[in-house]
Write a protein that holds these residues in place. Structure first.
Motif, PDB file in Angstrom:
ATOM      1  N   TYR A   1       0.826  -1.210   0.000  1.00 24.08           N
ATOM      2  CA  TYR A   1       0.000   0.000   0.000  1.00 24.08           C
ATOM      3  C   TYR A   1       0.866   1.270   0.000  1.00 24.08           C
ATOM      4  O   TYR A   1       0.522   2.254  -0.675  1.00 24.08           O
ATOM      5  CB  TYR A   1      -0.937  -0.003   1.205  1.00 24.08           C
ATOM      6  CG  TYR A   1      -1.989  -1.097   1.183  1.00 24.08           C
ATOM      7  CD1 TYR A   1      -2.418  -1.670  -0.012  1.00 24.08           C
ATOM      8  CD2 TYR A   1      -2.562  -1.559   2.370  1.00 24.08           C
ATOM      9  CE1 TYR A   1      -3.386  -2.660  -0.020  1.00 24.08           C
ATOM     10  CE2 TYR A   1      -3.529  -2.556   2.364  1.00 24.08           C
ATOM     11  CZ  TYR A   1      -3.937  -3.114   1.170  1.00 24.08           C
ATOM     12  OH  TYR A   1      -4.901  -4.094   1.167  1.00 24.08           O
TER      13      TYR A   1
ATOM     14  N   SER B   1      -6.110   2.247  -1.542  1.00 22.51           N
ATOM     15  CA  SER B   1      -5.595   0.910  -1.262  1.00 22.51           C
ATOM     16  C   SER B   1      -6.809   0.036  -0.942  1.00 22.51           C
ATOM     17  O   SER B   1      -7.778   0.514  -0.349  1.00 22.51           O
ATOM     18  CB  SER B   1      -4.647   0.919  -0.064  1.00 22.51           C
ATOM     19  OG  SER B   1      -3.486   1.689  -0.334  1.00 22.51           O
TER      20      SER B   1
ATOM     21  N   LEU C   1      -1.367   4.698   6.704  1.00 21.84           N
ATOM     22  CA  LEU C   1      -1.777   4.640   5.299  1.00 21.84           C
ATOM     23  C   LEU C   1      -1.909   6.040   4.716  1.00 21.84           C
ATOM     24  O   LEU C   1      -2.482   6.933   5.341  1.00 21.84           O
ATOM     25  CB  LEU C   1      -3.111   3.894   5.190  1.00 21.84           C
ATOM     26  CG  LEU C   1      -3.540   3.399   3.808  1.00 21.84           C
ATOM     27  CD1 LEU C   1      -2.527   2.410   3.243  1.00 21.84           C
ATOM     28  CD2 LEU C   1      -4.908   2.740   3.909  1.00 21.84           C
TER      29      LEU C   1
END
Length: 378
Positions: A152, A163, A188
């Motif tokens: 990711y 993602s 993320l």
């Protein structure tokens, strides 16, 4: 309550069509896409254009509708698949590859690093051609968290808008999903998508747990259709988001109509006891329940049927009570004495215990029979 920060990507036209024996015509796909758009679904996955020329035509046709919903399609991490997406002029291409050790060994016979590099090249290729990319891990639920994080991070660095995590074989439970999503979203750099299958019956619960843990894009299918045991059910997810997640921007009154449309086109019958859209989702037979419902519908209905385009039904059978029967009889325009109601109730219980349904026609005949029988006693 602060509303959950989510959007819906409905995959009925792609994963839903992968239900064994199901094929949608182009016109049927267009009709379903329009209905999803009317509800307010943000993203519609229109298909897998590399499958066939017919599939490509359907995806192009949906793109040509100029809906408010953004249109997505699926692509393996191979150039021909991405070229098909480019040709269809979709908004988003979902580039996927299987990441679990099992799938890498059986399907690709390559290492995870080799497949990741191949996939990243296709992310570059798609973004260079102006497409938004959803970088997706198939069988993510059986993939190491460390590899998913690496995948990711690199996808985001190469320009992937999303993602994506797929519980491809439906092996997760809600607690596992919550903990996994919390871990994945810590660092993320782009929104996380969740794609849940229903092999253990947890798809909707897993999807809502993922949303509560920070997932952004939630994948669904109408009536929960899809491969094997299906996917997270659109209608269940939307109602859970309304009732538990504070999300009220979708037009849920259209859900029942959409469900019947997909049931017709797919040929997959909706079970009577299916949540939200099943024939019995708002049906009541128990005398205790009906008596309470006549006083306050909240007693046995957590959300009103009208909210999803449904209707409340009282069904007569062995569990029917006097108050519910009287309500139904009066609603049909009949006025019966106490003795007649008691007689009618007894006859309904006798017949239903013989496993015979009390249809409207049967009920009317029983009312007429009761009027004659009790009238002769006077």
């Amino acid at each position: 309550m602060k509303p959950l920060n989510v959007e819906i990507c409905d995959v009925t036209l792609r994963d839903g069509e992968q239900t064994p024996g199901v094929t949608f015509t182009c016109d049927e796909k267009i009709d379903i896409a329009r209905k999803l758009n009317e509800i307010g679904i943000e993203v519609i996955e229109a298909g897998f254009p590399s499958v066939s020329e017919s599939e490509k035509k359907s995806v192009k046709s949906i793109v040509g509708l100029s809906l408010d919903s953004r249109i997505c399609c699926l692509a393996r991490c191979v150039k021909s698949d991405v070229d098909a997406a480019i040709e269809c002029d979709v908004d988003i291409v979902s580039i996927f590859f299987a990441t679990s050790d099992l799938h890498l060994k059986i399907k690709y016979k390559k290492t995870a690093e080799e497949m990741l590099e191949q996939a990243l090249m296709m992310v570059d290729y798609a973004t260079d051609h102006g497409l938004s990319v959803r970088f997706s891990s198939e069988d993510a639920s059986r993939t190491s968290i460390s590899f998913l994080k690496e995948m990711y991070v690199q996808g985001a660095m190469r320009g992937a808008m999303y993602s994506s995590f797929a519980d491809t074989v439906g092996c997760m439970t809600p607690v596992e999903m919550y903990n996994t999503v919390q871990e994945l979203t810590k660092d993320l750099k782009n929104p996380l998508c969740i794609h849940c299958h229903n092999d253990m019956g947890c798809a909707t619960a897993n999807t809502i747990s993922a949303a509560q843990a920070g997932a952004f894009q939630l994948h669904t299918t109408v009536n929960g259709i899809g491969e094997r045991a299906g996917n997270a059910s659109l209608e269940e997810v939307l109602v859970a988001l309304r009732m538990k997640g504070g999300v009220d921007r979708y037009d849920l009154t259209k859900l029942m109509d959409l469900s019947k449309t997909v049931e017709k086109y797919s040929g997959i019958k909706v079970p009577k006891i299916k949540a939200v859209v099943g024939e019995h989702a708002f049906a009541h037979e128990s005398g205790i329940h009906i008596a309470a419902l006549l006083e306050d519908r909240n007693t046995y209905e957590y959300f009103p049927p009208e909210m999803v385009g449904g209707e409340q039904h009282f069904i007569l059978g062995k569990h029917t009570g006097r108050k519910g029967l009287l309500h139904i009889v009066n609603s049909l325009g009949y006025s019966l004495s106490d003795d007649q109601i008691n007689h009618l109730l007894q006859r309904i219980k006798e017949i239903s215990e013989g496993k015979c349904s009390i249809t409207p026609k049967v009920l009317l005949s029983l009312i007429e029979e009761t009027k004659k029988t009790e009238g002769n006693k006077i």
